[in-house]
Each structure stands twice: as structure tokens, then as C-alpha cells.
Design a protein around this motif. Structure first.
Motif, PDB file in Angstrom:
ATOM      1  N   GLU A 191       0.561  -0.782   0.070  1.00 32.09           N
ATOM      2  CA  GLU A 191       0.036   0.196  -0.111  1.00 32.09           C
ATOM      3  C   GLU A 191       0.793   1.459   0.217  1.00 32.09           C
ATOM      4  OE1 GLU A 191      -2.334   0.246   3.150  1.00 32.09           O
ATOM      5  OE2 GLU A 191      -0.861   0.502   4.851  1.00 32.09           O
ATOM      6  N   PHE A 246       2.660  13.937  -0.440  1.00 37.21           N
ATOM      7  CA  PHE A 246       1.654  13.508  -0.552  1.00 37.21           C
ATOM      8  C   PHE A 246       1.280  12.308   0.591  1.00 37.21           C
ATOM      9  CE2 PHE A 246      -3.242  13.079  -2.004  1.00 37.21           C
ATOM     10  CZ  PHE A 246      -3.129  11.429  -2.471  1.00 37.21           C
ATOM     11  N   TYR A 247       0.194  12.506   1.180  1.00 37.82           N
ATOM     12  CA  TYR A 247       0.046  10.794   2.435  1.00 37.82           C
ATOM     13  C   TYR A 247      -1.545  10.166   2.410  1.00 37.82           C
ATOM     14  CZ  TYR A 247       3.753  13.957   3.920  1.00 37.82           C
ATOM     15  OH  TYR A 247       5.296  14.665   4.348  1.00 37.82           O
ATOM     16  N   ALA A 248      -0.885   8.466   2.818  1.00 32.25           N
ATOM     17  CA  ALA A 248      -2.057   8.444   2.875  1.00 32.25           C
ATOM     18  C   ALA A 248      -3.472   8.435   4.209  1.00 32.25           C
ATOM     19  CB  ALA A 248      -1.522   6.639   2.662  1.00 32.25           C
ATOM     20  N   ASP A 249      -4.130   8.610   3.438  1.00 32.46           N
ATOM     21  CA  ASP A 249      -4.501   9.489   5.154  1.00 32.46           C
ATOM     22  C   ASP A 249      -4.904   8.444   6.721  1.00 32.46           C
ATOM     23  OD1 ASP A 249      -7.799   9.471   3.668  1.00 32.46           O
ATOM     24  OD2 ASP A 249      -6.143  10.292   3.745  1.00 32.46           O
ATOM     25  N   SER A 250      -3.873   7.008   6.674  1.00 31.36           N
ATOM     26  CA  SER A 250      -3.603   6.384   8.115  1.00 31.36           C
ATOM     27  C   SER A 250      -2.356   6.878   8.068  1.00 31.36           C
ATOM     28  CB  SER A 250      -3.782   5.057   7.700  1.00 31.36           C
ATOM     29  OG  SER A 250      -2.510   4.660   6.114  1.00 31.36           O
ATOM     30  N   LYS A 291      -1.064  10.511   7.892  1.00 30.49           N
ATOM     31  CA  LYS A 291      -0.961  11.456   7.991  1.00 30.49           C
ATOM     32  C   LYS A 291      -1.388  12.004   9.002  1.00 30.49           C
ATOM     33  CE  LYS A 291      -3.859  13.153   4.285  1.00 30.49           C
ATOM     34  NZ  LYS A 291      -5.111  13.791   4.074  1.00 30.49           N
ATOM     35  N   ARG A 296       1.311  12.471  10.633  1.00 37.16           N
ATOM     36  CA  ARG A 296       2.470  11.026  12.031  1.00 37.16           C
ATOM     37  C   ARG A 296       3.764  10.780  11.368  1.00 37.16           C
ATOM     38  NH1 ARG A 296       1.298   5.865  13.124  1.00 37.16           N
ATOM     39  NH2 ARG A 296      -0.084   5.401  11.078  1.00 37.16           N
ATOM     40  N   LYS A 348       0.765   7.717  -6.510  1.00 35.04           N
ATOM     41  CA  LYS A 348       0.415   7.195  -6.204  1.00 35.04           C
ATOM     42  C   LYS A 348       0.474   5.942  -5.717  1.00 35.04           C
ATOM     43  CE  LYS A 348      -3.781   6.873  -2.978  1.00 35.04           C
ATOM     44  NZ  LYS A 348      -5.219   7.449  -2.885  1.00 35.04           N
TER      45      LYS A 348
END
Length: 127
Positions: free
Chosen positions: A46, A59-63, A65, A67, A109
Motif C-alpha cells: 500500500e 502527498f500522504y495516505a490518510d492512515s 497523515k 504522523r 500514488k
């Protein structure tokens, strides 16, 4: 051809921090957008974070973001992933990837968009 070597993984307690590094060699590093992905046992790989050729666009995955922070040093041909407030669900093998692009601001992504991959580094977060 670009060679990518990740380092910095290890075992950490929940709430702790780790900083992953991905050293690149070969073609001009600044010509590549970079990304971090992870794969936990029994799960699909992922997306975690991406950064453009320029250091300004991320850009980050929500999981992750809020951190995790992705950054790059083009002079050192290295991309980093600073991981704070780690959780057991962050346990995975972390991979960096490189995508050749003429666009200085685009981030990618999708794992199939990337051209080169490192061998991965294990991150284990204990509860």
C-alpha cells in the motif's frame, strides 16, 4: 537505471519514532519523483507517502497523515520517511520507489507507476 537502498528500520514500541532513509545511486536523482510504500504480512502493498522532484510537494495516505513526513535531499540523493507516533498497525516492510518524470511538481500514488524499487526494510511496532 537507479539503485535504491533502504535503511533505518527496526523494532520500536508504540508511540515511538523511526526515520527511514533511501539512498539512490545511478541516474540523476533530481529527475525522479519518490515514494514510500509498505506491505504487511498477508496484505497488499500500500501507498504511504510521495514527494515530487521538487522538495515542496508531498502527498500522504490518510492512515499516516499527521504522523509521517516524507522529505528528500537532492544533494545527498536520499529520500527520508520520518515516522512518529508509531502504531502496531504500522508494522510492515517499507519500500522506497522512484519514478522518472519531467514534471517537477507531480507526485505518484500508484505502485505500478514507479520504475524502480528498493529491497525493503522491516519496521516492527510492538504494543
Amino acid at each position: 537505471q537507479v539503485q535504491l537502498v533502504e535503511s533505518g528500520g527496526g523494532l520500536v514500541q508504540a508511540g515511538g519514532s523511526l526515520r527511514l532513509s533511501c539512498a539512490a545511486s545511478g541516474r540523476t536523482f533530481s529527475g525522479y519523483a519518490m515514494g514510500w510504500f509498505r506491505q504487511a504480512p498477508g496484505k497488499e502493498r500500500e501507498f504511504v507517502a510521495a514527494i515530487s522532484r521538487s522538495t515542496d510537494w508531498t502527498f500522504y495516505a490518510d492512515s499516516v497523515k499527521g504522523r509521517f513526513t516524507i522529505s528528500r535531499d537532492n544533494a545527498k540523493t536520499t529520500v527520508y520517511l520520518q515516522m512518529n507516533s508509531l502504531k502496531p498497525e504500522d508494522t510492515a516492510v517499507y519500500y522506497c520507489a522512484a519514478k522518472a518524470t519531467a514534471n517537477a511538481y507531480v507526485r505518484f500514488k500508484g505502485q505500478y507507476e514507479y520504475d524502480y524499487w528498493g529491497q525493503g526494510t522491516q519496521v516492527t511496532v510492538s504494543s
